[in-house]
Design an enzyme around this catalytic site. Sequence first.
Site, PDB file in Angstrom:
ATOM      1  N   ASP A  13      14.980   1.898 -14.138  1.00  0.00           N
ATOM      2  CA  ASP A  13      13.431   2.509 -13.370  1.00  0.00           C
ATOM      3  C   ASP A  13      13.925   4.000 -12.321  1.00  0.00           C
ATOM      4  O   ASP A  13      13.155   4.010 -11.318  1.00  0.00           O
ATOM      5  CB  ASP A  13      12.547   1.705 -12.800  1.00  0.00           C
ATOM      6  N   LYS A  16      15.915   7.874 -14.788  1.00  0.00           N
ATOM      7  CA  LYS A  16      16.460   8.489 -15.626  1.00  0.00           C
ATOM      8  C   LYS A  16      15.823   9.584 -16.696  1.00  0.00           C
ATOM      9  O   LYS A  16      16.498  10.570 -17.220  1.00  0.00           O
ATOM     10  CB  LYS A  16      17.585   7.661 -16.648  1.00  0.00           C
ATOM     11  N   GLY A  17      14.751   9.555 -17.119  1.00  0.00           N
ATOM     12  CA  GLY A  17      13.751  10.250 -18.262  1.00  0.00           C
ATOM     13  C   GLY A  17      14.099  11.323 -17.473  1.00  0.00           C
ATOM     14  O   GLY A  17      14.358  12.459 -18.386  1.00  0.00           O
ATOM     15  N   ASN A  38      13.415  -2.329 -24.604  1.00  0.00           N
ATOM     16  CA  ASN A  38      13.362  -2.807 -23.328  1.00  0.00           C
ATOM     17  C   ASN A  38      13.322  -1.118 -22.545  1.00  0.00           C
ATOM     18  O   ASN A  38      12.343  -1.532 -21.592  1.00  0.00           O
ATOM     19  CB  ASN A  38      14.086  -3.463 -22.756  1.00  0.00           C
ATOM     20  N   ALA A  39      13.126  -0.067 -22.223  1.00  0.00           N
ATOM     21  CA  ALA A  39      13.589   0.810 -21.978  1.00  0.00           C
ATOM     22  C   ALA A  39      11.457   1.675 -21.919  1.00  0.00           C
ATOM     23  O   ALA A  39      11.237   1.249 -22.720  1.00  0.00           O
ATOM     24  CB  ALA A  39      14.371   1.769 -21.614  1.00  0.00           C
ATOM     25  N   GLY A  40      12.528   2.034 -20.489  1.00  0.00           N
ATOM     26  CA  GLY A  40      10.360   3.101 -20.768  1.00  0.00           C
ATOM     27  C   GLY A  40      11.075   3.799 -19.405  1.00  0.00           C
ATOM     28  O   GLY A  40      11.740   4.293 -18.713  1.00  0.00           O
ATOM     29  N   HIS A  41      11.616   5.667 -20.170  1.00  0.00           N
ATOM     30  CA  HIS A  41      11.971   6.576 -19.426  1.00  0.00           C
ATOM     31  C   HIS A  41      10.671   7.811 -18.845  1.00  0.00           C
ATOM     32  O   HIS A  41      10.351   8.230 -19.841  1.00  0.00           O
ATOM     33  CB  HIS A  41      12.867   7.059 -19.864  1.00  0.00           C
ATOM     34  N   ARG A 143      27.737 -12.247 -35.752  1.00  0.00           N
ATOM     35  CA  ARG A 143      28.130 -11.695 -36.755  1.00  0.00           C
ATOM     36  C   ARG A 143      27.272 -12.363 -37.730  1.00  0.00           C
ATOM     37  O   ARG A 143      27.386 -12.194 -39.156  1.00  0.00           O
ATOM     38  CB  ARG A 143      29.480 -12.290 -36.985  1.00  0.00           C
ATOM     39  N   GLN A 224      18.035   0.512 -19.036  1.00  0.00           N
ATOM     40  CA  GLN A 224      18.322  -0.599 -17.331  1.00  0.00           C
ATOM     41  C   GLN A 224      18.959   0.677 -16.228  1.00  0.00           C
ATOM     42  O   GLN A 224      18.997   1.826 -16.490  1.00  0.00           O
ATOM     43  CB  GLN A 224      19.303  -1.470 -18.394  1.00  0.00           C
ATOM     44  N   VAL A 414      12.084  15.251  -6.044  1.00  0.00           N
ATOM     45  CA  VAL A 414      10.934  14.949  -4.956  1.00  0.00           C
ATOM     46  C   VAL A 414       9.682  14.773  -5.238  1.00  0.00           C
ATOM     47  O   VAL A 414       8.461  15.673  -5.038  1.00  0.00           O
ATOM     48  CB  VAL A 414      11.029  16.583  -3.662  1.00  0.00           C
TER      49      VAL A 414
HETATM   50  P1  GDP Z   1      13.670   5.204 -16.019  1.00  0.00           P
HETATM   51  O1  GDP Z   1      13.710   4.341 -17.233  1.00  0.00           O
HETATM   52  O2  GDP Z   1      15.140   4.478 -15.642  1.00  0.00           O
HETATM   53  O3  GDP Z   1      13.024   6.536 -16.423  1.00  0.00           O
HETATM   54  O4  GDP Z   1      12.428   5.414 -15.276  1.00  0.00           O
HETATM   55  P2  GDP Z   1      10.848   5.925 -14.912  1.00  0.00           P
HETATM   56  O5  GDP Z   1      10.345   6.306 -15.690  1.00  0.00           O
HETATM   57  O6  GDP Z   1      10.214   3.635 -15.608  1.00  0.00           O
HETATM   58  O7  GDP Z   1      10.553   5.020 -14.047  1.00  0.00           O
HETATM   59  C1  GDP Z   1      10.624   6.133 -12.417  1.00  0.00           C
HETATM   60  C2  GDP Z   1       9.372   6.905 -12.306  1.00  0.00           C
HETATM   61  O8  GDP Z   1       9.470   7.718 -11.683  1.00  0.00           O
HETATM   62  C3  GDP Z   1       8.467   7.685 -13.217  1.00  0.00           C
HETATM   63  O9  GDP Z   1       7.318   7.658 -13.308  1.00  0.00           O
HETATM   64  C4  GDP Z   1       8.503   9.240 -12.999  1.00  0.00           C
HETATM   65  O10 GDP Z   1       7.931   9.736 -13.416  1.00  0.00           O
HETATM   66  C5  GDP Z   1       8.859   8.838 -12.001  1.00  0.00           C
HETATM   67  N1  GDP Z   1       9.587   9.589 -10.564  1.00  0.00           N
HETATM   68  C6  GDP Z   1      10.506  10.218 -10.531  1.00  0.00           C
HETATM   69  N2  GDP Z   1      11.287  10.910 -10.479  1.00  0.00           N
HETATM   70  C7  GDP Z   1      10.625  11.353  -9.292  1.00  0.00           C
HETATM   71  C8  GDP Z   1      10.796  11.812  -8.221  1.00  0.00           C
HETATM   72  O11 GDP Z   1      11.821  12.209  -7.237  1.00  0.00           O
HETATM   73  N3  GDP Z   1       9.851  11.893  -6.961  1.00  0.00           N
HETATM   74  C9  GDP Z   1       8.507  10.656  -7.449  1.00  0.00           C
HETATM   75  N4  GDP Z   1       7.110  10.771  -6.606  1.00  0.00           N
HETATM   76  N5  GDP Z   1       8.577  10.241  -8.305  1.00  0.00           N
HETATM   77  C10 GDP Z   1       9.370  10.925  -9.395  1.00  0.00           C
HETATM   78  P1  IMO Z   2      15.066   1.135 -18.212  1.00  0.00           P
HETATM   79  O1  IMO Z   2      15.579   1.656 -18.785  1.00  0.00           O
HETATM   80  C1  IMO Z   2      13.989  -1.930 -15.860  1.00  0.00           C
HETATM   81  C2  IMO Z   2      14.774  -6.097 -17.601  1.00  0.00           C
HETATM   82  C3  IMO Z   2      13.336  -7.495 -17.782  1.00  0.00           C
HETATM   83  C4  IMO Z   2      14.497  -8.265 -17.385  1.00  0.00           C
HETATM   84  C5  IMO Z   2      15.842  -8.316 -17.380  1.00  0.00           C
HETATM   85  C6  IMO Z   2      16.401  -8.965 -19.422  1.00  0.00           C
HETATM   86  O2  IMO Z   2      13.051   1.461 -18.340  1.00  0.00           O
HETATM   87  O3  IMO Z   2      15.103   1.202 -16.496  1.00  0.00           O
HETATM   88  P2  IMO Z   2      14.958  -7.264 -21.792  1.00  0.00           P
HETATM   89  O4  IMO Z   2      14.082  -7.609 -22.602  1.00  0.00           O
HETATM   90  O5  IMO Z   2      16.053  -6.584 -21.540  1.00  0.00           O
HETATM   91  O6  IMO Z   2      15.486  -8.885 -22.317  1.00  0.00           O
HETATM   92  O7  IMO Z   2      15.396  -8.385 -20.614  1.00  0.00           O
HETATM   93  O8  IMO Z   2      15.858  -6.899 -17.329  1.00  0.00           O
HETATM   94  N1  IMO Z   2      14.628  -4.860 -17.611  1.00  0.00           N
HETATM   95  C7  IMO Z   2      14.425  -3.897 -17.041  1.00  0.00           C
HETATM   96  N2  IMO Z   2      14.552  -3.343 -16.166  1.00  0.00           N
HETATM   97  N3  IMO Z   2      14.337  -1.343 -16.569  1.00  0.00           N
HETATM   98  C8  IMO Z   2      14.273  -1.146 -17.693  1.00  0.00           C
HETATM   99  O9  IMO Z   2      14.672  -0.153 -18.618  1.00  0.00           O
HETATM  100  C9  IMO Z   2      15.073  -2.694 -18.249  1.00  0.00           C
HETATM  101  N4  IMO Z   2      15.111  -3.154 -19.450  1.00  0.00           N
HETATM  102  C10 IMO Z   2      14.977  -4.626 -19.162  1.00  0.00           C
HETATM  103  O10 IMO Z   2      12.785  -6.775 -16.615  1.00  0.00           O
HETATM  104  O11 IMO Z   2      14.217  -8.741 -15.790  1.00  0.00           O
HETATM  105 MG    MG Z   3      12.372   2.486 -16.908  1.00  0.00          MG
END
Ligand code: GDP
Ligand code: IMO
Ligand code: MG
Length: 425
Positions: A13, A16-17, A38-41, A143, A224, A414
């Site tokens: 988090d 990366k997205g 499991n990811a959320g970008h 496997r 992750q 920012v």
């Molecule tokens: P990811 O899993 O690495 O793609 O990150 P997430 O999307 O889960 O979480 C990052 C959060 O931070 C999202 O809500 C983005 O919109 C937000 N974000 C990313 N870069 C910035 C930044 O520079 N400033 C702020 N305030 N928010 C950001």
């Molecule tokens: P992005 O790509 C943050 C965490 C889970 C748990 C551990 C194992 O958005 O950064 P899993 O379901 O993968 O077996 O869970 O990893 N986890 C993440 N935490 N961002 C993520 O993805 C994650 N994907 C898995 O919360 O602690």
């Molecule tokens: Mg995420």
Amino acid sequence: MPAIVLIGAQWGDEGKGKATDLLGGQVQWVVRYQGGNNAGHTVVLPDGQDYALKLIPSGILTPGVRNVIGNGVVVDPGALIDELGGLQERGVDTSGLLLSADAHLIMPYHTAIDRVSERYLGKAKIGTTGRGIGPAYQDKIARVGVRAADLLDAKILRQKVEAALEYKNQVLVKVYNRRALDLDEVLDTVQAAGRRIEHLIADTRLLLNQALDAGETVLLEGSQGTLLDVDHGTYPFVTSSNPTAGGAAVGAGIGPMRIDRVIGILKAYTTRVGSGPFPTELHDAMGEHLRKVGGEVGVNTRRPRRCGWFDAVIGRYATRVNGITDYFLTKLDVLSGLEKVPVCVAYEVDGRRCDEMPMTQTDVHHAVPVYEEFPGWWEDISRCQTFDELPANARSYVLRLEEMIGAKVSAIGVGPGRDQTIERP
Ligand code: GDP
Ligand code: IMO
Ligand code: MG
């Protein structure tokens, strides 16, 4: 032309997205090489629309980019269909998406086992996303996995699912006291989904290597983060794949020498979702402040993220383990308005100072941060376009982080928007 790897430097988090989306205009291909839904970008487009991508590479939002779900990913067919449908409903062109024939599938028994095994662990639970990620990777290594290509052959698919289910049902019933899954029901679900995604299946490693030979640029988008890596993370509180840079070559099927840039995505503070050690975690009002101002809620599971100060020990570790060439430092804006900004520069472990990540997990659990305090800044920096426009204290903060983590910060976030990025060529 090269391949570029983009990885999370902390516990996920990091943004990366947004970073992938920023680079979208400069690359022809974006590949997810590990993890699954499991990811959320999050990507926020210039028109303010935001997208939460789970399985599909963030490059899908850049017209003309070809997107690949690589062999290293585990794919829940139903989740893929839902995500595709959601994007198409919003008018996104998804025609450039391909799925590796060798990607393993998350089957209904994987999700079932993920959930019950977490409950079984009680207080020792990992806090997984419950998406079946760990059990699917277990089957891959054992496997006995089912792969995307198996969707193309009904006879093989039945054989594999039947063999797997015989064992899984024993586990579900005898170990976890749950209901057995019915073979035909499982097959019906998987085949129905398979019919809707089989046109995406391709020999993606061949296509990616041909693209690189032809001089195209391939961006490998990690999910992750470094400390969730099954080898290099805070085991066992990790995910079941290798988000670190080495995993990118394996999970896409390209040679490591093709990669000439490894971008680390690093938040200006630290967050974590799920269980496990987190030395700089704040359990007080300041942690709540970061959560609120940073909007730190899980994209996927809606769980509040644990928040804490920046940890330079982790930064140095990520630089080393991934061979980071440069960092995108995100969410600097969230730190505006603080009198002082503490940074963890080292740990104290049972009376000893550790400048580097401790060797044992026991020591990581015992690590107490040694803080250095930096003067804060009050200005709203969310409209700054150049490094020089940042307040002096914000600039010093970035420069000191660079020194501590041993790699250059080439971009600073920012705000969540595409244009809220300061580039430092
Ligand atoms: P990811 O899993 O690495 O793609 O990150 P997430 O999307 O889960 O979480 C990052 C959060 O931070 C999202 O809500 C983005 O919109 C937000 N974000 C990313 N870069 C910035 C930044 O520079 N400033 C702020 N305030 N928010 C950001
Ligand atoms: P992005 O790509 C943050 C965490 C889970 C748990 C551990 C194992 O958005 O950064 P899993 O379901 O993968 O077996 O869970 O990893 N986890 C993440 N935490 N961002 C993520 O993805 C994650 N994907 C898995 O919360 O602690
Ligand atoms: Mg995420």
